[in-house]
Design an enzyme around this catalytic site. Structure first.
Site: not given
Ligand code: IDP
Ligand code: MG
Length: 144
Positions: A11, A51, A114, A117, A128
Site C-alpha cells: 500500500k 473496496y 496497514n 493487502h 482482484e
Molecule cells: P484486511 O485488509 O485485513 O482484509 P478488511 O477488513 O478487509 O481487512 O479491511 C480492508 C482495509 O480497510 C484494511 O486493510 C484497512 O486498510 C482498512 N480498514 C479496516 N478496518 C478499518 C478501521 O476500523 N479503520 C480504518 N481503516 C480500516
Molecule cells: Mg479484506
C-alpha cells in the site's frame, strides 16, 4: 490452469516509507513466487470499486483517500496454499493484534495504514488479480 495464487498490494505507506524491498524479500523468502507485479497508482474510482464490499463502513472514505494518495506495488503470488499462507504472513488487520514477525507487525502503522493487502479467498484472489492485470501480464512458469 494453476489456481494456487493470491493477490497483494504493498500500500502507499509501504512505498512512501521505503519498505518495498524489505517486504518483497520477506514474501519471496517465505516461498511465494511472483507471477505478476507493477508499480501503479489507483484512481478514486479504482479504489472505490476494489473496496466496494466496504462501501457502507465508516472508514470507506478514509480508505479510498489512503489507497489513492500515492503509488502501490500490485502483485500476483503463487505458492501451495497461497491465499491462507499469505494471510498468515501479513498478520491481523490491526498491527496491534498481528503476530510477531508478520509484515503488518513489522511495517504497519495502524489498522487503517496497514502496509499490505492480501486477498481473503481464492475467488477474490482471482477477481482482484484480474482487476490489476491482464492475462498476458501473468507469467506462467510451466510453459512447455
Ligand atoms: P484486511 O485488509 O485485513 O482484509 P478488511 O477488513 O478487509 O481487512 O479491511 C480492508 C482495509 O480497510 C484494511 O486493510 C484497512 O486498510 C482498512 N480498514 C479496516 N478496518 C478499518 C478501521 O476500523 N479503520 C480504518 N481503516 C480500516
Ligand atoms: Mg479484506
Amino acid at each position: 490452469m494453476r489456481t494456487d495464487r493470491t493477490f497483494t498490494m504493498l500500500k502507499p505507506d509501504s512505498v512512501e516509507k521505503g519498505h518495498v524491498g524489505a517486504i518483497l524479500e520477506k514474501i519471496t523468502a517465505s516461498g511465494f513466487r511472483i507471477v505478476a507485479m507493477k508499480l501503479t497508482q489507483m484512481t478514486s474510482d479504482d479504489a472505490k470499486a476494489f473496496y466496494a464490499v466496504h462501501s457502507e463502513r465508516p472508514f470507506y472514505g478514509e480508505l479510498v483517500e489512503y489507497m489513492t494518495r500515492g503509488p502501490i506495488i500490485a502483485a500476483i503470488l503463487e505458492k501451495n496454499n497461497a491465499m491462507e499462507d499469505f494471510r498468515t504472513l501479513i498478520g491481523a488487520t490491526n498491527p496491534a493484534d498481528a503476530a510477531e514477525g508478520t509484515i503488518r507487525k513489522l511495517y504497519a502503522a495502524s489498522i487503517g495504514e496497514n502496509a499490505v493487502h492480501g486477498s481473503d479467498s481464492d475467488e477474490n484472489a482471482a477477481i482482484e488479480g484480474a482487476f490489476h492485470f491482464s492475462g498476458r501480464e501473468m507469467f506462467c512458469y510451466f510453459r512447455m
